[in-house]
Structure formats: C-alpha cells, structure tokens
Design an enzyme around this catalytic site. Structure first.
Site, PDB file in Angstrom:
ATOM      1  N   HIS A  92       0.857  -1.189   0.000  1.00  0.00           N
ATOM      2  CA  HIS A  92       0.000   0.000   0.000  1.00  0.00           C
ATOM      3  C   HIS A  92       0.894   1.241   0.000  1.00  0.00           C
ATOM      4  CE1 HIS A  92      -2.845   3.062   1.342  1.00  0.00           C
ATOM      5  NE2 HIS A  92      -3.784   2.265   0.859  1.00  0.00           N
ATOM      6  N   GLU A 140      -3.736   2.968  -6.995  1.00  0.00           N
ATOM      7  CA  GLU A 140      -4.158   4.063  -6.103  1.00  0.00           C
ATOM      8  C   GLU A 140      -3.182   5.230  -6.258  1.00  0.00           C
ATOM      9  OE1 GLU A 140      -4.684   3.169  -1.984  1.00  0.00           O
ATOM     10  OE2 GLU A 140      -6.305   1.772  -2.345  1.00  0.00           O
TER      11      GLU A 140
HETATM   12  O1  G3P Z   1      -6.588   1.397   0.341  1.00  0.00           O
HETATM   13  C1  G3P Z   1      -7.582   2.334   0.134  1.00  0.00           C
HETATM   14  C2  G3P Z   1      -7.160   3.691   0.414  1.00  0.00           C
HETATM   15  O2  G3P Z   1      -5.820   4.004   0.296  1.00  0.00           O
HETATM   16  C3  G3P Z   1      -8.049   4.741  -0.128  1.00  0.00           C
HETATM   17  O3  G3P Z   1      -8.171   5.638   0.895  1.00  0.00           O
HETATM   18  O4  G3P Z   1      -9.310   7.305   2.217  1.00  0.00           O
HETATM   19  O5  G3P Z   1      -8.936   7.681  -0.210  1.00  0.00           O
HETATM   20  O6  G3P Z   1     -10.601   5.982   0.518  1.00  0.00           O
HETATM   21  P1  G3P Z   1      -9.324   6.726   0.853  1.00  0.00           P
END
Ligand code: G3P
Length: 224
Positions: A92, A140
């Site tokens: 992550h 991400e």
């Molecule tokens: O792993 C999911 C995460 O990094 C996304 O975070 O708070 O943007 O939904 P958020």
C-alpha cells in the site's frame, strides 16, 4: 466475476477492538443484504478479533515474507493465516515495499493460501507487479488518497492505462482506490474496467458507515 468492495481500516480510531468488530459487522450486514462481496483489511493485531466475529473475508494490511525461526517483530504468513486472515494487502502507498520484497511477500502468501491484493501507485509499477501474479492489483494514485476527488473522476486514464499495461504482462484483475466516496465513483470505476474498488476514509470516518456502504455497492449496479 463479482466486483469487490475492499474497506481498508488503516489505523483509524474506530477500527480496533470492539469498534473494529462493530464496523466489520456493518460491512458484513451490507454484504449480505445487498448480495455484494465486501472484504475488510485490518491491522495484523486485529486479525483474530475481527475475523472470529464476522463472516466476510478479513485481510491483513501487511505481511512479511518471513519464515518460522529467529525473525523478531515480523508478521509471519502462517500466523496470519492461522489467526483467520483470508488474504493480505501488499505494498500500500502508506506501507511501500521494494519490488523484490513484493515478490517475496506474494510468494509466501501464496504458499500459505492467503489471497493477495498488491497495490501500485502507477501503471508502470502495476505492470512490474503483474509479473508476480497477485490475485488482484490495486491502482491508487497517492495524491488522491484520503481526499474528496475520486480516482475514477480525477484520473480515469490511470485506471484504463493500468488495466492495459497489466494485461500485456498477465491477466490480473485491477482494482482502484483513492477518494472513492459514492455510487457514482464506483460505477465509473467499473465502467472503466476495474474489478472492484478500495475505500477507506469515506466509510471508516463516516457518521453512518452503513448508509455510505449501501450507497457504494449501488455503484456495482450502474449506480441505480
Ligand atoms: O486502500 C484504500 C485507500 O488508500 C483509499 O483511501 O481514504 O482515499 O478511501 P481513501
């Protein structure tokens, strides 16, 4: 394949102990009532507490490619599995690893029968990780994590580019995450070809997580 909704508990305040169980039970309830697939990723120390109280897959947020022996302070894959983990998140953005360690962690997870979601901050890294054949790859963009703009609306091309690049290497399904907050963001992700989404802050920090979850899963049915 049914799209998946991954709720990443991170280290937010209401994700440990009884509160963590409560939140995981809400995820379980919504999964059952809406016939959706929801996975929760929790801190390693919460694996047993949460997995023994719910009937949805519980993944650890981290794993170490360590073995039985003299490796103080590591998270042994066998221990995670024995304590109820169904899988693990790897690399992550808030817990990055080197490619070599990602491969080792994926190999060890596979050996012990843990499912894997390997995260990548860019299509380039995603395609490198695809060589190691995780069960899922999650794109991400770090700058959108925890924010209000979702990856599918702010950076749709990063999703399609990742899918394309990953598929050139191995047919690993691609998830996306960062800033996802409602059914529109989810529907758009699926429309772009994602196999599911990861969400943290907009569920974990919500006053009414059930309401947010119910809205999110509607995105799997085109937002209707
Ligand atoms: O792993 C999911 C995460 O990094 C996304 O975070 O708070 O943007 O939904 P958020």
């Amino acid at each position: 394949m049914k799209p998946i909704l991954v709720i990443n508990f991170k280290t937010y305040k209401n994700t440990i102990g009884e509160k963590g169980v409560k939140l995981a039970r809400i995820c379980e309830e919504v999964a059952k009532k809406t016939n959706s697939k929801i996975i929760v990723t929790v801190q390693e120390v919460e694996i047993r507490n949460i997995s023994s109280n719910v009937n949805i897959p519980v993944y650890s947020e981290h794993i170490d490619a360590t073995r039985f022996g003299a490796y103080t302070g590591h998270n042994l894959p066998e221990a995670l599995k024995q304590n109820g983990a169904a899988g693990t998140l790897i690399n992550h953005s808030e817990d990055r690893s080197k490619l070599k360690h990602i491969k080792q962690a994926l190999d060890r997870a596979k050996q012990v029968g843990l499912k894997t979601i390997a995260c990548a901050p860019s299509p380039k890294i995603a395609s490198k990780i695809a060589k190691f054949k995780p069960v899922y790859i999650a794109i991400e963009p770090p700058e959108l994590i925890g924010g209000e703009k979702s990856v599918s609306s702010a950076k749709p091309k990063i999703i399609t580019k990742t899918i394309k690049k990953v598929n050139q290497v191995n047919p690993v399904p691609v998830l996306c995450g960062a800033g996802v907050k409602n059914k529109k963001d989810v529907a758009k992700s699926i429309e772009l070809g994602a196999a599911g989404v990861l969400v943290a802050s907009h569920v974990v920090k919500a006053k009414d997580p059930e309401k947010v979850l119910r809205n999110l899963v509607k995105g799997f049915k085109n937002g209707s």
